[in-house]
Enzyme design. Structure first.
Site, PDB file in Angstrom:
ATOM      1  CG  LEU A   3      -1.848  -1.246   1.328  1.00  0.00           C
ATOM      2  CD1 LEU A   3      -2.777  -1.109   2.520  1.00  0.00           C
ATOM      3  CD2 LEU A   3      -2.631  -1.547   0.063  1.00  0.00           C
ATOM      4  CB  CYS A   4       4.417   1.888   0.350  1.00  0.00           C
ATOM      5  SG  CYS A   4       5.478   3.223   0.845  1.00  0.00           S
ATOM      6  CG  HIS A   5       0.964   6.352  -2.652  1.00  0.00           C
ATOM      7  ND1 HIS A   5       0.469   6.319  -1.359  1.00  0.00           N
ATOM      8  CD2 HIS A   5      -0.114   6.486  -3.455  1.00  0.00           C
ATOM      9  CE1 HIS A   5      -0.847   6.436  -1.393  1.00  0.00           C
ATOM     10  NE2 HIS A   5      -1.220   6.532  -2.649  1.00  0.00           N
ATOM     11  CG  MET A  26       6.183   3.934   5.069  1.00  0.00           C
ATOM     12  SD  MET A  26       6.378   3.219   6.717  1.00  0.00           S
ATOM     13  CE  MET A  26       7.019   1.615   6.332  1.00  0.00           C
ATOM     14  CD  GLU A  27       9.023   6.144   0.543  1.00  0.00           C
ATOM     15  OE1 GLU A  27       8.212   5.694  -0.265  1.00  0.00           O
ATOM     16  OE2 GLU A  27       8.656   6.724   1.593  1.00  0.00           O
ATOM     17  CG  ASP A  82      25.174  -9.970   2.999  1.00  0.00           C
ATOM     18  OD1 ASP A  82      25.083 -11.201   3.210  1.00  0.00           O
ATOM     19  OD2 ASP A  82      25.534  -9.503   1.901  1.00  0.00           O
TER      20      ASP A  82
END
Length: 160
Positions: free
Chosen positions: A75-77, A113-114, A128
């Site tokens: 749902l993130c644009h 969110m980004e 990693d």
């Protein structure tokens, strides 16, 4: 706290309609840390990790993740990112590498969110690249530090 706007009247998950919003400049910064051993800290600081420049690769990994956030978070644009920067601070006395990700866009929705995705991916990349030396590294403290722009204005973590 605002209302949850990712649900319709029937409780179904929906992408928020931002078509009526005016584009504004929006920025967000998120931070987080990875706890590392003395051996890993030394390898990062001295550039001797077997896989190469740990922080350089982590920076690129975080930026790549920022650009793909809409593919990872439902749902993130998808957003046309204007700027993204990832910085690191070594805190050897605490055994921590701190990452900060700042993202900027001119758009109809924010980039929180980004920024959170970018800092998470940068820290995961450090894991990693260094896991051969120490698999006990721990990520933590990932949070939004600041956001500006949009209807809700400025948010600063811990400021009331």
């Amino acid at each position: 706290m605002g209302t949850l706007n990712h649900f319709d009247a029937q409780g179904n998950a929906v992408m928020v309609d931002v078509s009526e919003k005016a584009p504004t400049v929006r920025t967000a910064t998120a931070t987080g840390c990875i706890k590392v051993s003395d051996e890993v800290m030394a390898a990062i600081r001295e550039g001797t990790a077997a896989k190469g420049d740990v922080l350089g690769v982590a920076r690129v990994g975080g930026i790549m993740a920022v650009k793909r956030t809409a593919e990872l978070i439902p749902l993130c644009h998808p957003l046309p990112i204007s700027q993204c920067g990832i910085d690191f601070a070594l805190r050897p006395e605490e055994g921590l590498v701190e990452a900060a990700c700042t993202v900027k866009v001119t758009g109809k929705t924010g980039v929180e969110m980004e920024a959170l995705t970018g800092v998470s991916a940068a820290l995961l990349t450090i894991y990693d690249m260094c896991k051969a030396m120490d698999r006990s590294m721990e990520l933590g403290g990932i949070h939004l530090v600041r956001k500006e722009g949009g209807k809700s204005g400025v948010y600063v973590h811990g400021a009331g």
